[in-house]
Design a protein around this motif. Structure first.
Motif, mmCIF file in Angstrom:
data_model
loop_
_atom_site.group_PDB
_atom_site.id
_atom_site.type_symbol
_atom_site.label_atom_id
_atom_site.label_comp_id
_atom_site.label_asym_id
_atom_site.label_seq_id
_atom_site.Cartn_x
_atom_site.Cartn_y
_atom_site.Cartn_z
ATOM 1 N N PHE A 293 -10.939 -16.376 -39.673
ATOM 2 C CA PHE A 293 -11.921 -16.820 -38.693
ATOM 3 C C PHE A 293 -12.683 -18.036 -39.215
ATOM 4 O O PHE A 293 -12.977 -18.130 -40.404
ATOM 5 C CB PHE A 293 -12.904 -15.694 -38.378
ATOM 6 C CG PHE A 293 -12.269 -14.548 -37.645
ATOM 7 C CD1 PHE A 293 -11.908 -14.682 -36.304
ATOM 8 C CD2 PHE A 293 -12.007 -13.353 -38.290
ATOM 9 C CE1 PHE A 293 -11.317 -13.638 -35.627
ATOM 10 C CE2 PHE A 293 -11.426 -12.299 -37.621
ATOM 11 C CZ PHE A 293 -11.079 -12.431 -36.286
ATOM 12 N N ASP A 297 -14.558 -24.382 -41.705
ATOM 13 C CA ASP A 297 -15.925 -24.539 -41.199
ATOM 14 C C ASP A 297 -15.994 -25.028 -39.760
ATOM 15 O O ASP A 297 -16.983 -25.605 -39.336
ATOM 16 C CB ASP A 297 -16.749 -25.480 -42.102
ATOM 17 C CG ASP A 297 -17.301 -24.715 -43.298
ATOM 18 O OD1 ASP A 297 -17.415 -23.475 -43.180
ATOM 19 O OD2 ASP A 297 -17.601 -25.355 -44.319
ATOM 20 N N GLY A 299 -15.023 -23.787 -35.543
ATOM 21 C CA GLY A 299 -15.008 -22.520 -34.816
ATOM 22 C C GLY A 299 -13.602 -21.988 -34.628
ATOM 23 O O GLY A 299 -13.397 -20.952 -34.008
ATOM 24 N N ARG A 330 -0.901 -17.920 -34.739
ATOM 25 C CA ARG A 330 -1.696 -18.094 -33.531
ATOM 26 C C ARG A 330 -2.923 -18.960 -33.838
ATOM 27 O O ARG A 330 -3.701 -18.651 -34.732
ATOM 28 C CB ARG A 330 -2.160 -16.713 -33.045
ATOM 29 C CG ARG A 330 -2.773 -16.715 -31.659
ATOM 30 C CD ARG A 330 -3.638 -15.491 -31.430
ATOM 31 N NE ARG A 330 -3.002 -14.224 -31.717
ATOM 32 C CZ ARG A 330 -2.296 -13.518 -30.831
ATOM 33 N NH1 ARG A 330 -2.115 -13.980 -29.627
ATOM 34 N NH2 ARG A 330 -1.775 -12.364 -31.175
ATOM 35 N N ASN A 334 -11.217 -21.921 -29.886
ATOM 36 C CA ASN A 334 -12.539 -21.475 -29.435
ATOM 37 C C ASN A 334 -13.380 -22.634 -28.921
ATOM 38 O O ASN A 334 -14.600 -22.666 -29.105
ATOM 39 C CB ASN A 334 -13.298 -20.758 -30.562
ATOM 40 C CG ASN A 334 -12.664 -19.434 -30.916
ATOM 41 O OD1 ASN A 334 -12.324 -18.643 -30.039
ATOM 42 N ND2 ASN A 334 -12.473 -19.197 -32.192
ATOM 43 N N ASP A 335 -12.710 -23.615 -28.322
ATOM 44 C CA ASP A 335 -13.423 -24.778 -27.799
ATOM 45 C C ASP A 335 -13.732 -24.568 -26.312
ATOM 46 O O ASP A 335 -13.392 -23.530 -25.746
ATOM 47 C CB ASP A 335 -12.595 -26.057 -28.007
ATOM 48 C CG ASP A 335 -11.196 -25.941 -27.396
ATOM 49 O OD1 ASP A 335 -10.832 -24.835 -26.961
ATOM 50 O OD2 ASP A 335 -10.483 -26.955 -27.363
ATOM 51 N N VAL A 336 -14.377 -25.558 -25.724
ATOM 52 C CA VAL A 336 -14.761 -25.458 -24.320
ATOM 53 C C VAL A 336 -13.525 -25.292 -23.428
ATOM 54 O O VAL A 336 -13.561 -24.611 -22.413
ATOM 55 C CB VAL A 336 -15.567 -26.712 -23.907
ATOM 56 C CG1 VAL A 336 -15.928 -26.684 -22.433
ATOM 57 C CG2 VAL A 336 -16.827 -26.825 -24.751
ATOM 58 N N GLN A 337 -12.403 -25.882 -23.843
ATOM 59 C CA GLN A 337 -11.165 -25.824 -23.043
ATOM 60 C C GLN A 337 -10.330 -24.583 -23.344
ATOM 61 O O GLN A 337 -9.236 -24.444 -22.817
ATOM 62 C CB GLN A 337 -10.315 -27.078 -23.295
ATOM 63 C CG GLN A 337 -10.919 -28.375 -22.813
ATOM 64 C CD GLN A 337 -11.937 -28.949 -23.793
ATOM 65 O OE1 GLN A 337 -11.979 -28.570 -24.965
ATOM 66 N NE2 GLN A 337 -12.775 -29.848 -23.307
ATOM 67 N N SER A 338 -10.829 -23.711 -24.207
ATOM 68 C CA SER A 338 -10.091 -22.490 -24.590
ATOM 69 C C SER A 338 -8.662 -22.786 -25.028
ATOM 70 O O SER A 338 -7.710 -22.142 -24.600
ATOM 71 C CB SER A 338 -10.063 -21.478 -23.439
ATOM 72 O OG SER A 338 -11.358 -21.136 -23.045
#
Lengths: 403, 260
Positions: A293, A297, A299, A330, A334-338
Motif C-alpha cells: 500500500f 509515498d 497513494g 495489480r 487510487n487517483d481521481v480517475q480510479s
C-alpha cells in the motif's frame, strides 16, 4: 422453442411480480445504467474463414430500482442487450435482474431473476454455481445470465443460511459461426441435450452457509441440479458439419470457500467436489494476494496475486485449468480517475501453454470509462481445450457512458 | 485591592497546582472528555458530497450516503454507499472499526455482485481519490492515539486547546497530528497532519458546526488541503439524522448486498 419457454417463465415472473409489487410502480424510482461501445482487434487470421477479424459491438444495460415500506421491500429490474457486428449469437437480450426483495430482521426473501456471486479467488470461480455463464460476452466467463429463483436467507449470529429454489435452467451461450473466441468445431446450442427429462424445467436447489469470524470469511455450499457447465459430444449435423453438442447433466456439487485477511495478506482457497458428470471429481483454486500500500509515498497500491488451479481429472478435464499457475500484478492508482490495471499469466505446468491477460480501466470526465482488455495465447498444444483460441489473440477497447 | 487581586490570582492557579497533571495527562483528559461528550448518539445517517480539486483547480464531485452505528466498547460500524461517479454507483463499503486491532472491511462490487473482504492495512490510502485518507474519516477512538497538551490558543475568535496526538495503530501515514479542540464544543476546529518524515502534509479545517439533539456537534463542511501536492478536497455533510433506530443488522454482509 427454448426461447419461448424462457419467455413463458419470464412472463410468469413478471405476472407474479405485479401481484406482489403493485405499490412501487406508482411510487417512482430511479434509473441508472450504461451504454458501451466495444471494439475488438484480432491481429491473426481466423482458423475458420467464416469468422471475422475486427469487430464492433454495442451493449446497453439500464437499471430500475425502487423501494417502499421504508426500504423493507424493493424491486430491481435490469434488462441487458448487446448488438454485435458479425456474430448473431453474440447479439442477444437478457433479463439480468427482475427481483422483488422483502427484508425482515432475521430473514430476507427474494423472488425473481437475479445474479449473485460466491467465492473468493481471482483466476477462476469454481464455487460460484448459481448463474449460468454468458460466454458470448467475454471468454473469461465472468459475465452471467439472470437466474430465476426463490431465495430465502436466514441471518443468525452463527452465520447466514441461504436456501435457493431454481425453477428454470439457463443454457450457456456460445459464440456463433461467425464469432471469434469459439471452439473448432463450433458448439451447436440448438441441439443441447439434458440428462433430466424435464430438461430446463428441472427444479434445481442450493443451500449455502456463510459467516465471518474475526479475520476469516467462510462459505460452505451444496448444489443439486443441472450442471451449469456442459460436457460435449462431437456429432455431425444434417449438413454433414461436425459440431459439439452440449450435454447438461444432473450433478451434486459441494463447495467450500475460505479467505483469511491478515494485514496486507489475503489467503484464499476454493474447493469443490462434483458427482454426476462423468467420474466424481474434485477441483481447487488456492493462493494468496499481497498488497504494497502507498507505493513510493504515493497513494498507489501494488498487489501481487499467485494462485494454483487444480482438477483431479487431469488432462481429461473439460477445463484448461487442471494443473496451472496464475500469477498477476495489480496496480491501483487510487487517483481521481480510479485508474486500475491487472496484468496476469496463466501457465499450464503440464503442456506449458501460457495465456497472458491484461485488464485495465480508467474514468474519463465524470460519466465515461475506458476499459482495455487483451489476451495472448501462446504455446497451446493440440490437446489443450484452449487450442481453438490459438489464433484469437485480441485487444479490446470498451468506451462506456454511465448514467 | 492588591490583596484581592492576589487572592484571585491564587485561585485561578490553584487547580493546576493541585492536580499537577503532565502535558500527556492533560492531552489524554481532553480526548477522553471529547469522547464522553460525543457519547450516546446511537446511530447517524447523512449524505456526503465530496468536491475534489487538483492543483490547476479542475473539480470533480463524488456523492455517497453514510450510516454509522455507535458501538460501545469498540470502534463504530459504518456503511458507505456510492451514488456518483455513476460508474461506481451502488458500490458499498462496510467497515467495523477497532481501536487498536485492524478494522474489518468489505467492499461490495455491484457489477459482479461480489462481496470482497479487503485488507484494512491501507489506512493512509486516499478515500475515493480524495485528499482524505481512510484513517482521517474512520471512527476516532481515544485508544487510537497517545496525546500531549501543547497550549491554549485563540483560533478564529474561539478558545481552543492545542494538543498533539500520535497514532498508536499500525500502518498510519502520520507521525503526528496537531489538533485545535474548541473549548466549548470539545470538537476539532483544525488538524495539521505531519507525514512519517515529520513534514507538514495536510491541513483540515472544520466549518459550519451545528448542534443536534441539543448535544452533539457536527461540522457541515470540512476542508482538507494537501500542502505537498496542492490538491484539496471539500466534504459537505448534508441531512444529518440521529437515533434513527439502526441496528447491527443494518451493518452486516447481507445488508451490504442490498444497499442501494
Amino acid at each position: 422453442m427454448r426461447i419461448v419457454g424462457m419467455r413463458k417463465a419470464s412472463y410468469l415472473l413478471v405476472l407474479l411480480s405485479f401481484v406482489f409489487v403493485t405499490p412501487p410502480l406508482v411510487c417512482g424510482g430511479e434509473w441508472s445504467g450504461y451504454i458501451a461501445g466495444e471494439y475488438r482487434y484480432f491481429p491473426h487470421d481466423p482458423i475458420d474463414p467464416r469468422q471475422h477479424g475486427n469487430n464492433y459491438s454495442i451493449a446497453f444495460e439500464p437499471e430500475y430500482y425502487t423501494e417502499w415500506s421504508d426500504g423493507q421491500q424493493s424491486l430491481t429490474i435490469v434488462p441487458y442487450a448487446r448488438f454485435d457486428q458479425h456474430d448473431d449469437k453474440r447479439s442477444h437480450f437478457d433479463l439480468r435482474e427482475f427481483t422483488w426483495l422483502f427484508a425482515e430482521e432475521v430473514w430476507e426473501l427474494r423472488v425473481g431473476i437475479r445474479k449473485l456471486f460466491w467465492g473468493v479467488t481471482e483466476s477462476q470461480h469454481l464455487v460460484d454455481i448459481i448463474n449460468q455463464t454468458d460466454l458470448v460476452e467475454f471468454p473469461d466467463g465472468e459475465q452471467k445470465l439472470g437466474q430465476p429463483m426463490i431465495n430465502l436467507a436466514f441471518i443468525q449470529d452463527w452465520g447466514t443460511i441461504d436456501l435457493f429454489v431454481l425453477p428454470y435452467f439457463r443454457e450457456r451461450t456460445f459464440p456463433g459461426v461467425n464469432g471469434r473466441l469459439r471452439s473448432h468445431p463450433r458448439v451447436d446450442v440448438d441441439r443441447a441435450r439434458y440428462e433430466s427429462s424435464r430438461e430446463e424445467t428441472h427444479i434445481d436447489c442450493a443451500l449455502r452457509w456463510a459467516h465471518s469470524i474475526d479475520y476469516w470469511d467462510i462459505g460452505l455450499s451444496e448444489f443439486y441440479g443441472t450442471s451449469r457447465d456442459p460436457s460435449f459430444i462431437l456429432e455431425a449435423n444434417t449438413s454433414g458439419e461436425n459440431v459439439f453438442i452440449p450435454i447438461y447433466n444432473i450433478i451434486h456439487q459441494t463447495g467450500l470457500d475460505i479467505q483469511a485477511t491478515v494485514e496486507s495478506w489475503l489467503w484464499k482457497l476454493e474447493v469443490i467436489r462434483r458427482s454426476g458428470q462423468g467420474e466424481t471429481y474434485s477441483a481447487a483454486t488456492g493462493g494468496l494476494e499481497y498488497t504494497f500500500f502507498g507505493l513510493f509515498d504515493t497513494g498507489a497500491d501494488l498487489g501481487l496475486v499467485v494462485e494454483y488451479l487444480y482438477d483431479d481429472r487431469g488432462e481429461d478435464a473439460n477445463t484448461p485449468f487442471e494443473d496451472d499457475i496464475f500469477a498477476g500484478v495489480r496496480f491501483t492508482l487510487n487517483d481521481v480517475q480510479s485508474t486500475e490495471a491487472l496484468l496476469g499469466i496463466v501457465s499450464d505446468r503440464e503442456d506449458e501453454a501460457v495465456v497472458y491477460a491484461l485488464e485495465a480501466s480508467r474514468r474519463i470526465a465524470d460519466s465515461w470509462t475506458l476499459e482495455i482488455d487483451a489476451r495472448v495465447y501462446t504455446n497451446i498444444s493440440a490437446s489443450d481445450p484452449l487450442y481453438s483460441f490459438r489464433n484469437d489473440d485480441f485487444l479490446q477497447l470498451v468506451l462506456a457512458y454511465h448514467f | 485591592m492588591t490583596k484581592w487581586l492576589f487572592a484571585l490570582l491564587l485561585l485561578t492557579l490553584l487547580p493546576v497546582n493541585v492536580t499537577a497533571e503532565s502535558a500527556e495527562e492533560k492531552g489524554l483528559a481532553i480526548a477522553v472528555e471529547a469522547d464522553k461528550r460525543d457519547n450516546g448518539w446511537a446511530d447517524q445517517v447523512s449524505r456526503l458530497k465530496m468536491v475534489l480539486r487538483n492543483r490547476r483547480g479542475d473539480q470533480s464531485t463524488r456523492e455517497n450516503r453514510s450510516r454509522v452505528l455507535e458501538v460501545n466498547g469498540d470502534g463504530d460500524k459504518s456503511l458507505i454507499v456510492f451514488d456518483s461517479p455513476r460508474d461506481v454507483k451502488g458500490t458499498a463499503f462496510l467497515s467495523y472499526t477497532h481501536a487498536i486491532k485492524p478494522d474489518d472491511q468489505w467492499l461490495y462490487l455491484p457489477a459482479l455482485k461480489r462481496v470482497k473482504r479487503i485488507s484494512s492495512s491501507n489506512k493512509s490510502g486516499p478515500f475515493m481519490g480524495s485528499e482524505f485518507a481512510y484513517e482521517d474519516i474512520s471512527s476516532q477512538e481515544v485508544e487510537k492515539y497517545s496525546y500531549k497538551y501543547l497550549k491554549d490558543e485563540r483560533l478564529d475568535g474561539r478558545d481552543t486547546f492545542v494538543i498533539e496526538r500520535y497514532p498508536q495503530y499500525k500502518h498510519s501515514g502520520y507521525k503526528r497530528q496537531v489538533v485545535w479542540v474548541d473549548k466549548q464544543m470539545y470538537q476539532p476546529l483544525k488538524i495539521e497532519y505531519y507525514d512519517r518524515k515529520n513534514a507538514l502534509l495536510k491541513t483540515l479545517t472544520y466549518h459550519e458546526y451545528q448542534q443536534y439533539l441539543d448535544r452533539y456537534w457536527r461540522s457541515g463542511r470540512m476542508e482538507m488541503v494537501n500542502h505537498q501536492t496542492g490538491k484539496s478536497t471539500t466534504l459537505h455533510w448534508l441531512e444529518y439524522k440521529f437515533q434513527t433506530g439502526l441496528t447491527e443488522r443494518d451493518f452486516d454482509r447481507n445488508t451490504l448486498k442490498r444497499a442501494k
